[in-house]
Design an enzyme around this catalytic site. Sequence first.
Site, PDB file in Angstrom:
ATOM      1  N   ASP A  98       0.854  -1.193   0.000  1.00 32.94           N
ATOM      2  CA  ASP A  98       0.000   0.000   0.000  1.00 32.94           C
ATOM      3  C   ASP A  98       0.887   1.239   0.000  1.00 32.94           C
ATOM      4  O   ASP A  98       1.602   1.502   0.966  1.00 32.94           O
ATOM      5  CB  ASP A  98      -0.892   0.002   1.253  1.00 32.94           C
ATOM      6  CG  ASP A  98      -1.844   1.185   1.257  1.00 32.94           C
ATOM      7  OD1 ASP A  98      -2.996   1.024   0.805  1.00 32.94           O
ATOM      8  OD2 ASP A  98      -1.437   2.289   1.708  1.00 32.94           O
ATOM      9  N   TYR A 126       3.292   9.848  -0.763  1.00 31.10           N
ATOM     10  CA  TYR A 126       4.371   9.300   0.076  1.00 31.10           C
ATOM     11  C   TYR A 126       5.751   9.530  -0.565  1.00 31.10           C
ATOM     12  O   TYR A 126       6.771   9.379   0.092  1.00 31.10           O
ATOM     13  CB  TYR A 126       4.189   7.802   0.344  1.00 31.10           C
ATOM     14  CG  TYR A 126       2.901   7.411   1.043  1.00 31.10           C
ATOM     15  CD1 TYR A 126       2.079   8.365   1.627  1.00 31.10           C
ATOM     16  CD2 TYR A 126       2.506   6.077   1.112  1.00 31.10           C
ATOM     17  CE1 TYR A 126       0.892   8.012   2.246  1.00 31.10           C
ATOM     18  CE2 TYR A 126       1.322   5.710   1.743  1.00 31.10           C
ATOM     19  CZ  TYR A 126       0.517   6.681   2.296  1.00 31.10           C
ATOM     20  OH  TYR A 126      -0.647   6.319   2.909  1.00 31.10           O
ATOM     21  N   LYS A 158      -2.715   5.915  -4.504  1.00 31.09           N
ATOM     22  CA  LYS A 158      -3.818   6.829  -4.189  1.00 31.09           C
ATOM     23  C   LYS A 158      -3.654   8.164  -4.919  1.00 31.09           C
ATOM     24  O   LYS A 158      -2.522   8.635  -5.100  1.00 31.09           O
ATOM     25  CB  LYS A 158      -3.877   7.073  -2.672  1.00 31.09           C
ATOM     26  CG  LYS A 158      -3.790   5.782  -1.862  1.00 31.09           C
ATOM     27  CD  LYS A 158      -3.957   5.976  -0.363  1.00 31.09           C
ATOM     28  CE  LYS A 158      -3.574   4.704   0.387  1.00 31.09           C
ATOM     29  NZ  LYS A 158      -2.191   4.663   0.849  1.00 31.09           N
ATOM     30  N   HIS A 203      -7.759   9.687  -2.202  1.00 30.81           N
ATOM     31  CA  HIS A 203      -7.079   9.638  -0.899  1.00 30.81           C
ATOM     32  C   HIS A 203      -7.871  10.304   0.243  1.00 30.81           C
ATOM     33  O   HIS A 203      -7.980   9.744   1.329  1.00 30.81           O
ATOM     34  CB  HIS A 203      -5.693  10.297  -1.060  1.00 30.81           C
ATOM     35  CG  HIS A 203      -4.679   9.838  -0.069  1.00 30.81           C
ATOM     36  ND1 HIS A 203      -3.357   9.660  -0.381  1.00 30.81           N
ATOM     37  CD2 HIS A 203      -4.772   9.523   1.232  1.00 30.81           C
ATOM     38  CE1 HIS A 203      -2.689   9.254   0.686  1.00 30.81           C
ATOM     39  NE2 HIS A 203      -3.527   9.172   1.683  1.00 30.81           N
TER      40      HIS A 203
HETATM   41  N1  NDP Z   1      -5.235   6.532   3.611  1.00 33.48           N
HETATM   42  C1  NDP Z   1      -4.639   7.267   4.518  1.00 33.48           C
HETATM   43  O1  NDP Z   1      -4.953   8.448   4.705  1.00 33.48           O
HETATM   44  C2  NDP Z   1      -3.553   6.685   5.323  1.00 33.48           C
HETATM   45  C3  NDP Z   1      -3.024   5.472   4.945  1.00 33.48           C
HETATM   46  N2  NDP Z   1      -2.022   4.894   5.673  1.00 33.48           N
HETATM   47  C4  NDP Z   1      -1.539   3.567   5.221  1.00 33.48           C
HETATM   48  O2  NDP Z   1      -1.660   2.636   6.307  1.00 33.48           O
HETATM   49  C5  NDP Z   1      -0.387   2.060   6.591  1.00 33.48           C
HETATM   50  C6  NDP Z   1      -0.289   1.669   8.047  1.00 33.48           C
HETATM   51  O3  NDP Z   1      -0.533   2.772   8.895  1.00 33.48           O
HETATM   52  P1  NDP Z   1       0.621   3.594   9.653  1.00 33.48           P
HETATM   53  O4  NDP Z   1       0.220   5.007   9.728  1.00 33.48           O
HETATM   54  O5  NDP Z   1       1.915   3.318   9.017  1.00 33.48           O
HETATM   55  O6  NDP Z   1       0.568   3.050  11.125  1.00 33.48           O
HETATM   56  P2  NDP Z   1       0.679   1.600  11.830  1.00 33.48           P
HETATM   57  O7  NDP Z   1      -0.481   1.483  12.751  1.00 33.48           O
HETATM   58  O8  NDP Z   1       0.919   0.558  10.818  1.00 33.48           O
HETATM   59  O9  NDP Z   1       1.916   1.784  12.775  1.00 33.48           O
HETATM   60  C7  NDP Z   1       3.227   1.882  12.315  1.00 33.48           C
HETATM   61  C8  NDP Z   1       4.120   2.036  13.555  1.00 33.48           C
HETATM   62  O10 NDP Z   1       4.056   0.842  14.343  1.00 33.48           O
HETATM   63  C9  NDP Z   1       5.365   0.288  14.478  1.00 33.48           C
HETATM   64  N3  NDP Z   1       5.195  -1.180  14.390  1.00 33.48           N
HETATM   65  C10 NDP Z   1       4.961  -1.931  13.289  1.00 33.48           C
HETATM   66  N4  NDP Z   1       4.883  -3.227  13.599  1.00 33.48           N
HETATM   67  C11 NDP Z   1       5.080  -3.316  14.935  1.00 33.48           C
HETATM   68  C12 NDP Z   1       5.128  -4.406  15.851  1.00 33.48           C
HETATM   69  N5  NDP Z   1       4.955  -5.658  15.446  1.00 33.48           N
HETATM   70  N6  NDP Z   1       5.346  -4.131  17.163  1.00 33.48           N
HETATM   71  C13 NDP Z   1       5.521  -2.868  17.583  1.00 33.48           C
HETATM   72  N7  NDP Z   1       5.486  -1.786  16.771  1.00 33.48           N
HETATM   73  C14 NDP Z   1       5.269  -2.018  15.446  1.00 33.48           C
HETATM   74  C15 NDP Z   1       6.202   0.870  13.363  1.00 33.48           C
HETATM   75  O11 NDP Z   1       7.551   0.996  13.724  1.00 33.48           O
HETATM   76  P3  NDP Z   1       8.779   0.305  12.900  1.00 33.48           P
HETATM   77  O12 NDP Z   1       8.719   0.772  11.485  1.00 33.48           O
HETATM   78  O13 NDP Z   1       9.977   0.801  13.634  1.00 33.48           O
HETATM   79  O14 NDP Z   1       8.599  -1.178  13.049  1.00 33.48           O
HETATM   80  C16 NDP Z   1       5.563   2.255  13.196  1.00 33.48           C
HETATM   81  O15 NDP Z   1       6.091   3.148  14.153  1.00 33.48           O
HETATM   82  C17 NDP Z   1       0.578   3.157   6.121  1.00 33.48           C
HETATM   83  O16 NDP Z   1       1.914   2.743   6.024  1.00 33.48           O
HETATM   84  C18 NDP Z   1      -0.073   3.571   4.830  1.00 33.48           C
HETATM   85  O17 NDP Z   1       0.202   2.625   3.813  1.00 33.48           O
HETATM   86  C19 NDP Z   1      -1.541   5.496   6.798  1.00 33.48           C
HETATM   87  C20 NDP Z   1      -2.013   6.727   7.195  1.00 33.48           C
HETATM   88  C21 NDP Z   1      -3.057   7.423   6.492  1.00 33.48           C
HETATM   89  O1  LIG Z   2      -0.534   8.666   5.212  1.00 33.73           O
HETATM   90  C1  LIG Z   2      -1.473   9.044   4.510  1.00 33.73           C
HETATM   91  O2  LIG Z   2      -1.926   8.310   3.617  1.00 33.73           O
HETATM   92  C2  LIG Z   2      -2.093  10.355   4.733  1.00 33.73           C
HETATM   93  O3  LIG Z   2      -2.860  10.801   3.946  1.00 33.73           O
HETATM   94  C3  LIG Z   2      -1.855  11.148   5.958  1.00 33.73           C
HETATM   95  O4  LIG Z   2      -1.081  10.579   6.884  1.00 33.73           O
HETATM   96  C4  LIG Z   2      -1.519  12.601   5.632  1.00 33.73           C
HETATM   97  O5  LIG Z   2      -0.697  12.654   4.502  1.00 33.73           O
HETATM   98  C5  LIG Z   2      -0.866  13.287   6.765  1.00 33.73           C
HETATM   99  O6  LIG Z   2       0.325  13.340   6.813  1.00 33.73           O
HETATM  100  C6  LIG Z   2      -1.746  13.846   7.795  1.00 33.73           C
HETATM  101  O7  LIG Z   2      -1.049  14.493   8.796  1.00 33.73           O
END
Ligand code: NDP
Ligand SMILES: O=C(O)C(=O)[C@@H](O)[C@H](O)C(=O)CO
Length: 279
Positions: free
Chosen positions: A49, A54, A79, A110
Site C-alpha cells: 500500500d 508518500y 492513491k 485519498h
Molecule cells: N489513507 C490514509 O490516509 C492513510 C493510509 N495509511 C496507510 O496505512 C499504513 C499503516 O498505517 P501507519 O500510519 O503506518 O501506522 P501503523 O499502525 O501501521 O503503525 C506503524 C508504527 O508501528 C510500528 N510497528 C509496526 N509493527 C510493529 C510491531 N509488530 N510491534 C511494535 N510496533 C510495530 C512501526 O515501527 P517500525 O517501522 O519501527 O517497526 C511504526 O512506528 C501506512 O503505512 C499507509 O500505507 C496510513 C495513514 C493514512
Molecule cells: O498517510 C497518509 O496516507 C495520509 O494521507 C496522511 O497521513 C496525511 O498525509 C498526513 O500526513 C496527515 O497528517
Amino acid sequence: MTTALPIPNIELNGGTQIPQVGLGVFLVESGETERVVSEALEVGYRHIDTAAVYGNEAEVGAAIAKSGIPRDELFVTTKLWNDRQTDARGALEDSLEKLGLDRVDLYLVHWPVPSQDTYVSAWEQVLDLREAGLTSAAGVSNHEVEHLTRIIEATGEFPAVNQIELHPEHQRQELTAYCRANGIAIEAWGPLAQGKSDLLTQPRLVEVARAHGKSLAQVVLRWHIENGTIIFPKTTRRERMLENADLFDFELTETEHAFVTALEAGRNYGPDPREYGAN
Ligand SMILES: NC(=O)C1=CN([C@@H]2O[C@H](COP(=O)(O)OP(=O)(O)OC[C@H]3O[C@@H](n4cnc5c(N)ncnc54)[C@H](OP(=O)(O)O)[C@@H]3O)[C@@H](O)[C@H]2O)C=CC1
Ligand SMILES: O=C(O)C(=O)[C@@H](O)[C@H](O)C(=O)CO
C-alpha cells in the site's frame, strides 16, 4: 523467487481478490523504501500500500521489478492525491510510470477534501480509469458516510474499499456498519494506532498475548483480521514484517476479542476527514 506467506484473500465487490495483510509504506523514507519493500516481498508479502504523496512509488516499483515475482501474484495500491482530483488520469499515469506498472490493483481517492468539492468528480474519473483498465478496482479513503452517500448517489457505483483510520481506540461503528451494509470492504490505516498510543502496553493485552505465545501487536492485528478488516501495518524491520503477518495460527476467544473491543476510546491520531485539506 520466494514463496508467498499463507495470507488469505478477501474478494472485493467487483471480484478482485486482495490479500488481507500487506505492507504499508507511509513515512518509509526515500532511500529506504526499496530495501524495505524488497525485504517484504522476499519474506512473502504480496500486497503493498503506497500513495503518490508518500513520494516513494519509484522505489516501490524498483523493488517490484527486481523481485521477479509475476505481476498477477502482486497486489499494489496507490492513491490520488488531493491536488490532482481534477486530473485523475494524469495523476495515475504519473504513478504508474514511477511504479513501472501498466495498471495498479486498487486506486483510491485519498481524501474527500470537502472544501474543494471535487471528490464526486474524482470518483467518476477513478471509475473511468477502472473501465480503461488502469486499475483493477476503484475505491476511496477517509470517506465518511456523508461522502460515501454522495458519490454513490451520483454514480450508482459502490467503492470496492474505504481505507480509514481504524484501531481498537477508534472503531468507527457507524461508518464501518455503513460500509459492511453496502459491500464496501474496510481497510484499516494505522491498525496499530501508528505507534502513537499505549495500545501495545495494555495490561489486559499482555495476558492475552502470553496465553497465545504472541506479541501484543499480533493480538491487535488478529482482532482486525477477525473483524474482516484488511490491514497493512507499516514496519521497516524484517522481523516485524514476519510478526505482523503471522496471524493465522491462533484465534482470540470471544472474551479476548471483547477485551480488545473494550479499548474503544473515540481517539483518533490522524486528521478529521471533514476538515483535512481545507485552506
Ligand atoms: N489513507 C490514509 O490516509 C492513510 C493510509 N495509511 C496507510 O496505512 C499504513 C499503516 O498505517 P501507519 O500510519 O503506518 O501506522 P501503523 O499502525 O501501521 O503503525 C506503524 C508504527 O508501528 C510500528 N510497528 C509496526 N509493527 C510493529 C510491531 N509488530 N510491534 C511494535 N510496533 C510495530 C512501526 O515501527 P517500525 O517501522 O519501527 O517497526 C511504526 O512506528 C501506512 O503505512 C499507509 O500505507 C496510513 C495513514 C493514512
Ligand atoms: O498517510 C497518509 O496516507 C495520509 O494521507 C496522511 O497521513 C496525511 O498525509 C498526513 O500526513 C496527515 O497528517
